[in-house]
Each structure stands twice: as C-alpha cells, then as structure tokens.
Enzyme design. Sequence first.
Site, PDB file in Angstrom:
ATOM      1  N   CYS A  12     -51.072  18.230 -11.413  1.00 42.50           N
ATOM      2  CA  CYS A  12     -52.800  17.865 -11.877  1.00 42.50           C
ATOM      3  C   CYS A  12     -53.414  18.871 -11.015  1.00 42.50           C
ATOM      4  CB  CYS A  12     -52.798  16.395 -11.393  1.00 42.50           C
ATOM      5  SG  CYS A  12     -52.584  16.214  -9.704  1.00 42.50           S
ATOM      6  N   HIS A  41     -43.137  16.210  -3.839  1.00 41.46           N
ATOM      7  CA  HIS A  41     -41.709  15.639  -4.270  1.00 41.46           C
ATOM      8  C   HIS A  41     -41.171  16.603  -5.185  1.00 41.46           C
ATOM      9  CE1 HIS A  41     -43.209  11.814  -2.181  1.00 41.46           C
ATOM     10  NE2 HIS A  41     -42.108  12.283  -1.459  1.00 41.46           N
ATOM     11  N   HIS A  74     -52.248  13.758  -1.012  1.00 39.35           N
ATOM     12  CA  HIS A  74     -52.480  12.331  -0.872  1.00 39.35           C
ATOM     13  C   HIS A  74     -53.272  11.803   0.195  1.00 39.35           C
ATOM     14  CE1 HIS A  74     -48.655  11.729  -3.168  1.00 39.35           C
ATOM     15  NE2 HIS A  74     -47.922  12.140  -2.113  1.00 39.35           N
ATOM     16  N   HIS A 124     -46.991   3.452  -0.538  1.00 42.97           N
ATOM     17  CA  HIS A 124     -47.246   5.057  -0.927  1.00 42.97           C
ATOM     18  C   HIS A 124     -48.059   5.867  -0.028  1.00 42.97           C
ATOM     19  CE1 HIS A 124     -48.807   8.230  -3.383  1.00 42.97           C
ATOM     20  NE2 HIS A 124     -47.647   8.105  -4.292  1.00 42.97           N
ATOM     21  N   GLU A 126     -50.528   7.637  -0.079  1.00 44.32           N
ATOM     22  CA  GLU A 126     -51.709   7.796  -0.355  1.00 44.32           C
ATOM     23  C   GLU A 126     -52.484   6.422  -0.007  1.00 44.32           C
ATOM     24  OE1 GLU A 126     -53.357   8.287  -4.735  1.00 44.32           O
ATOM     25  OE2 GLU A 126     -54.923   7.004  -4.114  1.00 44.32           O
ATOM     26  N   THR A 164     -55.049   6.080  -6.882  1.00 44.45           N
ATOM     27  CA  THR A 164     -55.226   6.878  -7.994  1.00 44.45           C
ATOM     28  C   THR A 164     -54.445   6.714  -9.070  1.00 44.45           C
ATOM     29  OG1 THR A 164     -54.495   8.784  -6.860  1.00 44.45           O
ATOM     30  CG2 THR A 164     -56.763   8.592  -6.554  1.00 44.45           C
ATOM     31  N   SER A 221     -40.952   9.046 -10.272  1.00 44.97           N
ATOM     32  CA  SER A 221     -41.050   7.886 -11.131  1.00 44.97           C
ATOM     33  C   SER A 221     -42.218   8.287 -12.326  1.00 44.97           C
ATOM     34  CB  SER A 221     -41.685   6.585 -10.447  1.00 44.97           C
ATOM     35  OG  SER A 221     -42.890   7.012  -9.851  1.00 44.97           O
ATOM     36  N   ASN A 222     -43.048   9.205 -12.180  1.00 42.80           N
ATOM     37  CA  ASN A 222     -43.777   9.656 -13.170  1.00 42.80           C
ATOM     38  C   ASN A 222     -43.008  10.487 -14.293  1.00 42.80           C
ATOM     39  OD1 ASN A 222     -44.893  12.617 -13.263  1.00 42.80           O
ATOM     40  ND2 ASN A 222     -44.683  12.053 -11.102  1.00 42.80           N
ATOM     41  N   SER A 263     -45.087  16.697 -10.320  1.00 40.28           N
ATOM     42  CA  SER A 263     -44.600  17.442  -9.172  1.00 40.28           C
ATOM     43  C   SER A 263     -43.915  18.841  -9.581  1.00 40.28           C
ATOM     44  CB  SER A 263     -43.614  16.853  -8.319  1.00 40.28           C
ATOM     45  OG  SER A 263     -44.447  15.637  -7.739  1.00 40.28           O
TER      46      SER A 263
HETATM   47 FE1  F3S Z   1     -53.938  14.455  -9.014  1.00 40.95          FE
HETATM   48 FE2  F3S Z   1     -55.857  14.054  -7.525  1.00 40.95          FE
HETATM   49 FE3  F3S Z   1     -55.589  12.716  -9.720  1.00 40.95          FE
HETATM   50  S1  F3S Z   1     -53.803  14.585  -6.641  1.00 40.95           S
HETATM   51  S2  F3S Z   1     -53.333  12.606  -9.877  1.00 40.95           S
HETATM   52  S3  F3S Z   1     -55.947  14.810  -9.649  1.00 40.95           S
HETATM   53  S4  F3S Z   1     -56.104  11.789  -7.715  1.00 40.95           S
END
Ligand code: F3S
Length: 279
Positions: A12, A41, A74, A124, A126, A164, A221-222, A263
């Site tokens: 992301c 990860h 994070h 987590h 974060e 988030t 997990s994602n 990741s």
């Molecule tokens: Fe990525 Fe930041 Fe959103 S790390 S998942 S853009 S909160």
Amino acid sequence: MNVKIAKEAGFCFGVKRAMKMAWDKLEQNEDGIYALGPLIHNKQAVSKYEEKGLVTKENIEDIPNSKNMIIRSHGVGEKVYIDAQKKDITIVDTTCPFVKKIHKIVKEYSTKGYEIIVIGDSKHPEVIGINGWCSNSAIIIKTIDDLDNIILESSKKYCVVAQTTINSELYLKIIDKIAKMTSDIIFNNTICSATKVRQQAARQLSKEVDCMIVIGGTHSSNTQKLVNICKEFVETFAIETKDDLDTESLKKYETIGVTAGASTPDWIIGDVITFIKNL
Ligand code: F3S
C-alpha cells in the site's frame, strides 16, 4: 499465455513509502542502522534489507546509543521517542501518515480528559503504538462481544479510533453498539481503504481470468483473505515466490491473473510475472 495484474496489488502507499525511506537511509552507507521490529512481514524483503546492513532489534534497549533507528510504518508509542532521545538515537520515522493522524487524535483527546477506545486487535503493533499515545490506558475492542465486558460511564467522555486495517462492517457494528451505551462520545473512522481496494481489485480480476495467483507470506492474514476471495471465482494458487509455482498446472490456462498481499514487494511480483510470461 496472457497475464493480468490486479489494479491494486502488493504494498500500500504507507508501506511503499516506509520501505523507500528505509532503503534510502541504507543507501547512505552509514554504520549502525537499526529497525525496531521487522520492517514488514516478508522474509525475502527483510533479508534484502539486512544484507544491505540493516539490523533488526525487538527492543530499543538492544539498540546502542547514538545510532539510527527506523520506526516502521505501524508506528510506535510516545515512550519510544522519549527513550530514543535519552539514548541520542536518530529516528528515521517511516510511520504511515494515516497512523500518525491516529496518534495525534489519541494524544489530543486523552490530554483533554477523554477516555480512548481503540477498535482493533490489542496484540497488533499498530494498536500497541496507538495505545502508547494515551499512557496505555485505552479500552481496546476487537469483537462486538468484547463490549459485554465493558462499562462506559455517563460521567466520562470517550473518543473512539480504529486500527487502520480492520473490517469496516465490524467497525460499524461496534460503533452502533457503543453509541447506545453512552452519549458523550466522539467517533473517528480511521480505517484506511487500501485493504478494501486491494480486495475489490482481486475480486474484479478473478472474474476476468482463468486462474489466479496470489503472492504473499503463508502466514499473512491479508494474503489469505485475498486467496479466499479469488477462490470464490476461479482456481487459485497461493505462492510466496516464483519458486513455488506449479508450472505444469499453469500451462493449461490461457489468461492468468496475479495479485499480491500487502507485504509483497514489487520485485517479487515482477519475478513471478516474468516467469509466467516465459512459460
Ligand atoms: Fe498502508 Fe498506511 Fe493504510 S500502512 S494500509 S496506507 S494506514
């Protein structure tokens, strides 16, 4: 064989930014660059950075004085910044700006006397970091059932934020219930859309191809969630790198779709695509 890549796949914005900042720091070839916890990860990515000189430590106590310390996307609690200052450590702060915004909200409202509620997973990193901006006093709610064990007092003011990456339907259910428990409450929907957008792109692409390849860590997990989404539509192969590809099985497909977990670095996605194209 045609290869189609999901519109949103892999890192992301926040992780891409963090990884670039860390890499740029390593490029300066300074001695002693430490990461507080694994950068992401993904073991291939972490190894690449460690080969370049990065040293990963779980605790700031293990980082020598006067060195450089990368804070990952994070984010971390306020105490880490204070401890770093005491140790004369230079911080390379790659905290995602969306997470930083949550830290600011939590700090501001806890200073004003609000109780902080975090909707997310207490384990987590974060959430641990967010909680560190209100002296670790936040009420952390992961499931709707957690609310059964919590009493919100009418004499207190509450401020709600969300991890988030949590699911927005779950968030809505939880805030709906919280709103009925007390009245002096401020809600901040701090969910980031990156996960949802990646999932929507995977779903869309699965409808257009003969099979899907999902690249990502087996424990991510994602990534697993992406695999399950794609499986609803087509045969799906979950891999970590191109070496896990079952080339014989792939040869029977005309159009192959590719997506990747949050990741998974671009170079691993690129390797897989080049490999399939050459089949
Ligand atoms: Fe990525 Fe930041 Fe959103 S790390 S998942 S853009 S909160």
